[in-house]
Design a protein around this motif. Structure first.
Motif, PDB file in Angstrom:
ATOM      1  N   LEU A 215       0.850  -1.190   0.000  1.00 52.95           N
ATOM      2  CA  LEU A 215       0.000   0.000   0.000  1.00 52.95           C
ATOM      3  C   LEU A 215       0.879   1.230   0.000  1.00 52.95           C
ATOM      4  O   LEU A 215       2.094   1.136   0.199  1.00 52.95           O
ATOM      5  CB  LEU A 215      -0.947  -0.001   1.208  1.00 52.95           C
ATOM      6  CG  LEU A 215      -0.325  -0.057   2.612  1.00 52.95           C
ATOM      7  CD1 LEU A 215       0.099   1.310   3.117  1.00 52.95           C
ATOM      8  CD2 LEU A 215      -1.313  -0.665   3.580  1.00 52.95           C
ATOM      9  N   VAL A 216       0.264   2.361  -0.222  1.00 51.65           N
ATOM     10  CA  VAL A 216       0.918   3.651  -0.059  1.00 51.65           C
ATOM     11  C   VAL A 216       0.190   4.328   1.091  1.00 51.65           C
ATOM     12  O   VAL A 216      -1.020   4.581   1.001  1.00 51.65           O
ATOM     13  CB  VAL A 216       0.835   4.506  -1.342  1.00 51.65           C
ATOM     14  CG1 VAL A 216       1.470   5.869  -1.112  1.00 51.65           C
ATOM     15  CG2 VAL A 216       1.490   3.785  -2.512  1.00 51.65           C
ATOM     16  N   GLY A 217       0.910   4.559   2.193  1.00 49.83           N
ATOM     17  CA  GLY A 217       0.237   5.119   3.356  1.00 49.83           C
ATOM     18  C   GLY A 217       1.188   5.530   4.447  1.00 49.83           C
ATOM     19  O   GLY A 217       2.409   5.527   4.284  1.00 49.83           O
ATOM     20  N   ASP A 218       0.622   5.873   5.586  1.00 47.92           N
ATOM     21  CA  ASP A 218       1.369   6.367   6.739  1.00 47.92           C
ATOM     22  C   ASP A 218       1.912   5.199   7.556  1.00 47.92           C
ATOM     23  O   ASP A 218       1.139   4.433   8.144  1.00 47.92           O
ATOM     24  CB  ASP A 218       0.477   7.240   7.627  1.00 47.92           C
ATOM     25  CG  ASP A 218      -0.008   8.483   6.905  1.00 47.92           C
ATOM     26  OD1 ASP A 218       0.806   9.117   6.219  1.00 47.92           O
ATOM     27  OD2 ASP A 218      -1.197   8.819   7.038  1.00 47.92           O
ATOM     28  N   ALA A 219       3.228   5.091   7.606  1.00 52.86           N
ATOM     29  CA  ALA A 219       3.869   3.984   8.317  1.00 52.86           C
ATOM     30  C   ALA A 219       3.434   3.884   9.781  1.00 52.86           C
ATOM     31  O   ALA A 219       3.160   2.780  10.254  1.00 52.86           O
ATOM     32  CB  ALA A 219       5.390   4.085   8.202  1.00 52.86           C
ATOM     33  N   PRO A 220       3.334   4.996  10.527  1.00 56.07           N
ATOM     34  CA  PRO A 220       2.932   4.848  11.932  1.00 56.07           C
ATOM     35  C   PRO A 220       1.555   4.196  12.103  1.00 56.07           C
ATOM     36  O   PRO A 220       1.345   3.441  13.040  1.00 56.07           O
ATOM     37  CB  PRO A 220       2.930   6.290  12.457  1.00 56.07           C
ATOM     38  CG  PRO A 220       3.896   7.005  11.582  1.00 56.07           C
ATOM     39  CD  PRO A 220       3.741   6.382  10.225  1.00 56.07           C
ATOM     40  N   TYR A 221       0.624   4.454  11.199  1.00 57.62           N
ATOM     41  CA  TYR A 221      -0.698   3.831  11.298  1.00 57.62           C
ATOM     42  C   TYR A 221      -0.637   2.362  10.880  1.00 57.62           C
ATOM     43  O   TYR A 221      -1.141   1.488  11.585  1.00 57.62           O
ATOM     44  CB  TYR A 221      -1.716   4.578  10.425  1.00 57.62           C
ATOM     45  CG  TYR A 221      -3.084   3.918  10.439  1.00 57.62           C
ATOM     46  CD1 TYR A 221      -3.951   4.108  11.514  1.00 57.62           C
ATOM     47  CD2 TYR A 221      -3.502   3.096   9.403  1.00 57.62           C
ATOM     48  CE1 TYR A 221      -5.198   3.491  11.550  1.00 57.62           C
ATOM     49  CE2 TYR A 221      -4.749   2.480   9.428  1.00 57.62           C
ATOM     50  CZ  TYR A 221      -5.586   2.681  10.497  1.00 57.62           C
ATOM     51  OH  TYR A 221      -6.807   2.058  10.539  1.00 57.62           O
TER      52      TYR A 221
END
Length: 163
Positions: free
Chosen positions: A111-117
């Motif tokens: 995916l492309v997204g926010d690593a912390p989440y």
């Protein structure tokens, strides 16, 4: 309490309206959407969540992509209606759909997204896997559904429509 079900053709407009509500205008201009052009989502993994009144509360879709000769799932979008955010529904959609992906014998998901989440769901930065520009490489994340499934997988992410 939410009821999860596979997305059907009858859900399509409602799901699209939810994505329009939850994401910025122009979401379809993102590079991940180019990988989806002309390719249907993976039906078995694309889920909707409805509340007690049968109102759409969340949705998740997956798309097949290729990296070199390897197939992978591209997770996204996943969205939760603002009235249900903070209730754990996004996590439920992610975990349930990934469990289905294992049952369907998929090996890897990205995916492309926010690593912390997404780290809480086992996603880590993928080095050597390149999304079409303009994508920040730090946001390209992956999770193995089978141990070692990302080992040696590198290259450009392409649409399965490109052969």
């Amino acid at each position: 309490m939410f009821r999860l079900a596979q997305e059907t053709a009858d859900d399509w407009w409602e799901v699209e309206a939810l994505y329009d509500l939850c994401f910025a205008p122009g979401r379809e201009a993102l590079s991940s959407y180019r990988l989806r052009d002309g390719v249907p989502p993976v039906a078995e993994l694309s889920l909707v969540a409805r509340d007690e009144q049968d109102i759409l509360a969340g949705a998740i879709r997956f798309w097949p992509v290729k990296i070199g000769a390897c197939r992978a799932l591209l997770l996204g979008p996943v969205a939760v209606h603002p009235t249900h955010q903070g209730e754990g529904l996004g996590g439920l959609l992610i975990e349930e759909s990934l469990a289905c992906a294992v049952q369907e014998n998929w090996l890897r998901v990205m995916l492309v997204g926010d690593a912390p989440y997404y780290r809480r769901f086992g996603f880590e930065r993928l080095s050597g896997v390149v999304m079409p520009p303009p994508t920040n490489p730090d946001r390209v994340l992956g999770r193995e559904l089978l141990d070692g499934a990302w080992d040696g997988v590198t290259g450009d992410v392409r649409s399965v429509a490109d052969g």
